[in-house]
Scaffold this motif. Sequence first.
Motif, PDB file in Angstrom:
ATOM      1  N   TYR A 148      -3.661 -14.625  -2.019  1.00 14.45           N
ATOM      2  CA  TYR A 148      -3.778 -15.795  -1.663  1.00 14.45           C
ATOM      3  C   TYR A 148      -4.439 -15.963  -0.260  1.00 14.45           C
ATOM      4  O   TYR A 148      -5.504 -15.782   0.615  1.00 14.45           O
ATOM      5  N   SER A 149      -3.680 -15.294   0.255  1.00 13.75           N
ATOM      6  CA  SER A 149      -3.377 -15.415   1.728  1.00 13.75           C
ATOM      7  C   SER A 149      -4.410 -14.073   2.399  1.00 13.75           C
ATOM      8  O   SER A 149      -4.975 -14.291   3.363  1.00 13.75           O
ATOM      9  N   GLY A 150      -3.748 -12.872   1.339  1.00 15.71           N
ATOM     10  CA  GLY A 150      -4.987 -12.068   2.129  1.00 15.71           C
ATOM     11  C   GLY A 150      -6.417 -12.643   1.637  1.00 15.71           C
ATOM     12  O   GLY A 150      -7.554 -11.730   2.491  1.00 15.71           O
ATOM     13  N   ALA A 151      -6.480 -12.662   0.886  1.00 21.12           N
ATOM     14  CA  ALA A 151      -8.423 -13.313   0.865  1.00 21.12           C
ATOM     15  C   ALA A 151      -8.654 -14.058   1.189  1.00 21.12           C
ATOM     16  O   ALA A 151      -9.820 -14.304   1.624  1.00 21.12           O
ATOM     17  N   ILE A 152      -8.297 -15.298   2.169  1.00 24.99           N
ATOM     18  CA  ILE A 152      -8.454 -16.413   2.412  1.00 24.99           C
ATOM     19  C   ILE A 152      -8.848 -15.586   4.324  1.00 24.99           C
ATOM     20  O   ILE A 152      -9.888 -16.060   4.138  1.00 24.99           O
ATOM     21  N   GLN A 153      -7.530 -14.597   4.530  1.00 33.94           N
ATOM     22  CA  GLN A 153      -8.411 -13.658   5.832  1.00 33.94           C
ATOM     23  C   GLN A 153      -9.338 -12.896   5.210  1.00 33.94           C
ATOM     24  O   GLN A 153     -11.068 -13.062   6.258  1.00 33.94           O
ATOM     25  N   ARG A 154     -10.171 -12.167   4.278  1.00 36.71           N
ATOM     26  CA  ARG A 154     -11.369 -11.924   4.068  1.00 36.71           C
ATOM     27  C   ARG A 154     -12.281 -12.888   4.187  1.00 36.71           C
ATOM     28  O   ARG A 154     -13.753 -12.899   4.895  1.00 36.71           O
ATOM     29  N   LEU A 155     -12.269 -13.825   3.159  1.00 36.42           N
ATOM     30  CA  LEU A 155     -13.322 -14.883   3.337  1.00 36.42           C
ATOM     31  C   LEU A 155     -13.103 -15.574   5.180  1.00 36.42           C
ATOM     32  O   LEU A 155     -14.334 -15.971   5.364  1.00 36.42           O
ATOM     33  N   GLU A 156     -12.160 -15.858   5.800  1.00 32.76           N
ATOM     34  CA  GLU A 156     -12.441 -16.583   7.044  1.00 32.76           C
ATOM     35  C   GLU A 156     -13.908 -15.551   7.635  1.00 32.76           C
ATOM     36  O   GLU A 156     -14.099 -16.098   9.010  1.00 32.76           O
ATOM     37  N   GLU A 157     -13.631 -14.149   7.697  1.00 34.45           N
ATOM     38  CA  GLU A 157     -14.252 -13.169   7.777  1.00 34.45           C
ATOM     39  C   GLU A 157     -15.902 -13.982   7.991  1.00 34.45           C
ATOM     40  O   GLU A 157     -16.619 -13.207   8.460  1.00 34.45           O
ATOM     41  N   ILE A 158     -15.940 -14.022   7.270  1.00 38.89           N
ATOM     42  CA  ILE A 158     -18.133 -13.935   6.785  1.00 38.89           C
ATOM     43  C   ILE A 158     -17.867 -15.431   6.255  1.00 38.89           C
ATOM     44  O   ILE A 158     -19.346 -15.479   5.716  1.00 38.89           O
ATOM     45  N   ALA A 159     -17.253 -16.583   6.546  1.00 37.82           N
ATOM     46  CA  ALA A 159     -17.513 -17.599   6.564  1.00 37.82           C
ATOM     47  C   ALA A 159     -18.524 -18.568   7.183  1.00 37.82           C
ATOM     48  O   ALA A 159     -19.190 -18.938   6.838  1.00 37.82           O
TER      49      ALA A 159
END
Length: 132
Positions: free
Chosen positions: A29-40
């Motif tokens: 989940y932490s890795g997913a959050i990092q990726r998602l925040e890059e494209i938010a």
Amino acid sequence: TLNARSERFPQDAGLKLEVAVRLKRAGNYSGAIQRLEEIAADHSQRPNVLIQLGECWQHLRQFEKALGLYIQAIAYAEELDQHEPQKLALYRAGSLASAMQQTGEAKAWFQQLVSLDSEFKDARQRLQELDT
């Protein structure tokens, strides 16, 4: 392979979203959050990104944060006229609000969802349960 491709094409929000979804499925989940925040900030993907972020934070037991993200996703999906993300965000918000004992808010989101799509998952049943 997908991760390397998303690194080669950093402007492709769809690839990053797919990497994030796969990380989330794998429990990272932490890795997913990092990726998602890059494209938010990518406006075309924003409702889906916000839903995915909400789901990650919900898995991490950050319920208030998750609910806030679902609410943002509802607003952006309405603004962009994206019905499928809007329905999913309404469902997630209603379900989480219900679990958090926020009955009034849960009812409002499920009512809005049922007015858009009366057959969406078990939304009608959940709304009826909240009415009793």
